[in-house]
Design a protein around this motif. Structure first.
Motif, PDB file in Angstrom:
ATOM      1  N   SER A  99      47.568  34.505  61.167  1.00  0.00           N
ATOM      2  CA  SER A  99      48.412  33.267  61.319  1.00  0.00           C
ATOM      3  C   SER A  99      48.862  33.219  62.701  1.00  0.00           C
ATOM      4  O   SER A  99      49.106  33.950  63.446  1.00  0.00           O
ATOM      5  CB  SER A  99      49.614  33.216  60.563  1.00  0.00           C
ATOM      6  OG  SER A  99      49.027  33.613  58.803  1.00  0.00           O
ATOM      7  N   HIS A 101      50.737  29.911  63.737  1.00  0.00           N
ATOM      8  CA  HIS A 101      51.763  29.080  63.602  1.00  0.00           C
ATOM      9  C   HIS A 101      53.348  29.894  63.577  1.00  0.00           C
ATOM     10  O   HIS A 101      53.383  30.793  62.821  1.00  0.00           O
ATOM     11  CB  HIS A 101      51.834  28.230  62.560  1.00  0.00           C
ATOM     12  CG  HIS A 101      52.825  26.820  62.730  1.00  0.00           C
ATOM     13  ND1 HIS A 101      54.121  27.053  62.327  1.00  0.00           N
ATOM     14  CD2 HIS A 101      52.745  25.822  63.007  1.00  0.00           C
ATOM     15  CE1 HIS A 101      54.835  25.952  62.659  1.00  0.00           C
ATOM     16  NE2 HIS A 101      53.988  25.143  63.271  1.00  0.00           N
ATOM     17  N   ALA A 104      54.784  30.224  60.170  1.00  0.00           N
ATOM     18  CA  ALA A 104      54.266  31.053  59.227  1.00  0.00           C
ATOM     19  C   ALA A 104      54.265  32.523  59.515  1.00  0.00           C
ATOM     20  O   ALA A 104      54.248  33.287  58.498  1.00  0.00           O
ATOM     21  CB  ALA A 104      53.005  30.660  59.205  1.00  0.00           C
TER      22      ALA A 104
END
Length: 417
Positions: A99, A101, A104
């Motif tokens: 991940s 982001h 996230a």
């Protein structure tokens, strides 16, 4: 030496050694928790402030997971909590590794902490279930020893992996969590004591925390333990003190390494040293030693002196940790061991957050010397609290043993069957 080893590790059930091996494997691969801050800043390019928030979310998730995991362990069993927690944590770790982001990453870090927290109370409760009362101090000391060996190796290996391929931190950590779940699933039977009275069935089925939250003796014990760990967690301010004395920040590595080295080399000698003494009084002495170590830090002005102070408070930590773990087992009713372990874990979670946070505020507002002397005063108060609790804890433990005595033959018969 053979006799000493036999007295230290002999006579423990096979299930305990499966659990001990699972602990060692799990900690050998605990890369994410160790290097998460470095990964977020150096690999993902996030700000140190955001990285601090994310690390805090990991701790918050662990605290919430510990309470939830304790309830699951008591209501549905130790194995469901341990297996679900480890498998879910493996999935969360792998997802976190891919991940990018920020939102996230924050959510998955919280989830990872939650899943890891779910497994821990059930694990400790299983150790307490399968090891007799006379051998609990030895067993819990051995488990703490495995944790520190694994941490020391993982910290070294993680530093290499993050330079080679950061994704390996998460992939190997996930694989280790799945391996831990597999080992437990194949070798560790369900150990939750079967309720034998209507009242016990009702308490387990209720599945809540009311029993623990009404237990003032245990809550006081948990609070005192959290304050003692706050002293130790405040050692995060040692690099600030080193720099204030004109010493390089890099000196923090060898200074704090004294802590891990002493625990790995000396922890197994602790049970014979403290086994014959009252546990609450042992904790009181241990906390005074911890406080004295930090008081000495106010006088330190050289790397060797700082290393000496770490050695002093580490000695206190070595005496305190197994004694506190054994007291947690003594103070918890068999049917509620999981949730008692979950609530007990909140003390350490509080210290992990409050130690560096309050320590940083005090150091910034006043100085690190004021911090170290303040920790000494706090340690004396915690020691006094443990001494004042000697009799209430003894009465509580006697009452639990008396309540469990009539059920013992039936539980033994059920185990043999």
């Amino acid at each position: 030496m053979t006799r000493w080893w036999s007295q230290t590790a002999g006579g423990l059930p096979r299930t305990f050694w499966y659990l001990w091996t699972a602990t060692l494997i799990n900690r050998l691969g605990s890369f994410v928790a160790i290097y998460l801050g470095v990964y977020l800043v150096s690999v993902r390019g996030l700000s140190p402030a955001y990285a601090g928030i994310v690390i805090g979310l990991h701790g918050a998730g662990g605290a919430a997971g510990g309470v939830l995991g304790g309830i699951i362990a008591d209501r549905w069993g130790r194995r469901p909590a341990m297996l679900t927690g480890n498998v879910a944590a493996a999935a969360a770790a792998l997802a976190l590794g891919v991940s990018g982001h920020p939102v996230a990453i924050a959510a998955l870090t919280l989830l990872l902490g939650l899943c890891l927290g779910v497994a821990r109370p059930a694990f400790t409760a299983t150790v307490i279930d399968v090891v007799g009362e006379r051998d609990r101090l030895r067993a819990l000391t051995l488990n703490y020893w495995a944790i520190n060996i694994g941490f020391a190796v993982a910290a070294t290996v993680a530093g290499l992996l993050v330079r080679v391929e950061p994704l390996l931190l998460f992939a190997i950590n996930a694989a280790v969590l799945l391996g831990t779940a597999a080992l437990i699933g194949l070798t560790v039977p369900e150990s939750r004591p079967a309720p034998v009275t209507v009242a016990q069935v009702a308490r387990v089925d209720a599945g809540g925390l009311g029993t623990v939250l009404r237990d003032r003796v245990f809550l006081t014990f948990t609070a005192l333990t959290g304050l003692a760990w706050l002293c130790i967690e405040s050692s995060a301010m040692l690099p600030v003190a080193l720099q204030a004395d004109g010493l390089p920040a890099s000196a923090f590595g060898p200074v704090i390494a004294v802590n891990g080295l002493m625990i790995v080399l000396g922890q197994l000698f602790v049970p014979r040293l403290i086994g014959r003494f009252d546990r609450s009084r042992t904790v009181a002495v241990a906390v005074v030693v911890i406080g004295a170590g930090f008081a000495l830090t106010a006088l330190a002005d050289a790397v060797w002196f700082y290393a000496l102070t770490v050695g002093v408070w580490t000695l206190g930590e070595m005496l305190m940790t197994p004694s506190n773990s054994a007291l947690t087992a003594d103070l918890a009713p068999a049917a509620q061991r999981g949730r008692y372990q979950g609530v007990y874990s909140l003390g350490h979670a509080f210290a992990s957050f409050a130690g560096p946070t309050l320590g940083g505020l005090v150091a910034a507002r006043f100085s690190t010397d004021v911090l170290w002397l303040g920790l000494f005063g706090l340690a004396l108060l915690v020691a006094a609290g443990n001494l004042a609790a000697v009799r209430p804890r003894a009465r509580r433990i006697s009452a639990l043993r008396a309540a469990a005595a009539p059920a013992a033959p039936r539980e033994a018969a059920a185990t043999l069957a």
